[in-house]
Design a protein around this motif. Sequence first.
Motif, PDB file in Angstrom:
ATOM      1  N   LEU A 268      -1.646  -1.144  -3.903  1.00 14.11           N
ATOM      2  CA  LEU A 268      -2.816  -0.314  -3.655  1.00 14.11           C
ATOM      3  C   LEU A 268      -2.357   1.120  -3.394  1.00 14.11           C
ATOM      4  O   LEU A 268      -1.622   1.377  -2.443  1.00 14.11           O
ATOM      5  CB  LEU A 268      -3.609  -0.828  -2.446  1.00 14.11           C
ATOM      6  N   SER A 269      -2.770   2.027  -4.257  1.00 14.42           N
ATOM      7  CA  SER A 269      -2.429   3.434  -4.102  1.00 14.42           C
ATOM      8  C   SER A 269      -3.581   4.142  -3.398  1.00 14.42           C
ATOM      9  O   SER A 269      -4.737   4.056  -3.821  1.00 14.42           O
ATOM     10  CB  SER A 269      -2.175   4.068  -5.474  1.00 14.42           C
ATOM     11  N   VAL A 270      -3.262   4.850  -2.317  1.00 19.90           N
ATOM     12  CA  VAL A 270      -4.275   5.512  -1.495  1.00 19.90           C
ATOM     13  C   VAL A 270      -4.078   7.025  -1.578  1.00 19.90           C
ATOM     14  O   VAL A 270      -2.994   7.535  -1.291  1.00 19.90           O
ATOM     15  CB  VAL A 270      -4.146   5.059  -0.020  1.00 19.90           C
TER      16      VAL A 270
ATOM     17  N   VAL B   3      -3.679   1.155   8.072  1.00 14.75           N
ATOM     18  CA  VAL B   3      -3.045  -0.069   7.561  1.00 14.75           C
ATOM     19  C   VAL B   3      -2.680  -1.023   8.700  1.00 14.75           C
ATOM     20  O   VAL B   3      -2.665  -2.242   8.509  1.00 14.75           O
ATOM     21  CB  VAL B   3      -1.801   0.250   6.696  1.00 14.75           C
TER      22      VAL B   3
ATOM     23  N   TYR C 252     -11.270  -1.038   3.371  1.00 15.23           N
ATOM     24  CA  TYR C 252     -10.488  -1.322   2.171  1.00 15.23           C
ATOM     25  C   TYR C 252     -11.127  -2.412   1.313  1.00 15.23           C
ATOM     26  O   TYR C 252     -11.101  -2.345   0.084  1.00 15.23           O
ATOM     27  CB  TYR C 252      -9.059  -1.714   2.559  1.00 15.23           C
TER      28      TYR C 252
ATOM     29  N   LEU D  61       0.858  -1.177   0.000  1.00 12.84           N
ATOM     30  CA  LEU D  61       0.000   0.000   0.000  1.00 12.84           C
ATOM     31  C   LEU D  61       0.893   1.225   0.000  1.00 12.84           C
ATOM     32  O   LEU D  61       1.911   1.255   0.698  1.00 12.84           O
ATOM     33  CB  LEU D  61      -0.909   0.038   1.239  1.00 12.84           C
TER      34      LEU D  61
ATOM     35  N   ALA E  79       3.266  -1.203   3.995  1.00  7.46           N
ATOM     36  CA  ALA E  79       2.743   0.120   3.669  1.00  7.46           C
ATOM     37  C   ALA E  79       3.887   1.114   3.541  1.00  7.46           C
ATOM     38  O   ALA E  79       4.852   1.079   4.313  1.00  7.46           O
ATOM     39  CB  ALA E  79       1.762   0.584   4.743  1.00  7.46           C
TER      40      ALA E  79
ATOM     41  N   SER F  52       0.923   5.649  -0.061  1.00  7.95           N
ATOM     42  CA  SER F  52       0.241   6.938  -0.025  1.00  7.95           C
ATOM     43  C   SER F  52       1.265   8.036  -0.257  1.00  7.95           C
ATOM     44  O   SER F  52       2.377   7.989   0.279  1.00  7.95           O
ATOM     45  CB  SER F  52      -0.453   7.132   1.325  1.00  7.95           C
TER      46      SER F  52
END
Length: 239
Positions: free
Chosen positions: A31-33, A121, A60, A5, A89, A7
């Motif tokens: 997963l891009s947040v 996360v 999520y 993940l 993350a 961000s």
Amino acid sequence: MKIALISGTSGLVGMQLLHQLLQADRYEYVLSVGRRKLALKHPKLIQLSGDMTQLEFWNYSELINEQSLGGEYHSLVENLENGNATIHAFSSLGTTIKQAGSEEKFFAVDHDLVLYFAKSVKKMGATGFFYVSSMGANPSSNVFYSKVKGQTEEDLKSLDFDHLGIFRPSLLLGNRHEFRFGEKVATIVMKPLVWLKLFKNIRPIYDYQVAKAMVSVALDENRNGIKIISSGEMQDLSK
């Protein structure tokens, strides 16, 4: 199943980090947040967007399912919900006081949003968290920027991730979207240190070097606990 993940993908290091994660075979999904989605598509990439101040309350699995029109992410969601996924993350969230508009708004991004992401996360089951801080980070510093970075580091430590990697780069080199006069001057003055390979811990470092080092540390199964990675060590790790 190993999942990453991330961000802060719109930033200098974040874009390079996203590229490195998508290229890393050991991560099945990335997963891009963020507040908004990037104009980018990749078979491994799932983009989740929304109110970042509410990250602790994001579901999520639901957000992933919303994008799984053909059920292609069923296995991913199942592994997340059953605790069968290894989750790492990465946070490169950050701004400047000038961009933010005030010290209070700067703190809201560089501290609060990082912690919101970390807590979300952690709740999801992440075992590793890898954060881009800054050289000179110190919660007792008289420099507001360094003080905020240091406080963020301390608050991340309290979350008890199995593996917390804190990366403290020196002046970052790369293609920024915005012009920063002070950094431009510093780059001109300091760049000869890169060419001459002098003062490894204080000479400027390229964005891609930070990104490569972060992925290298995250995937190193011999590392655990809290580790602070200096700018010089990042340069060694990215060779």
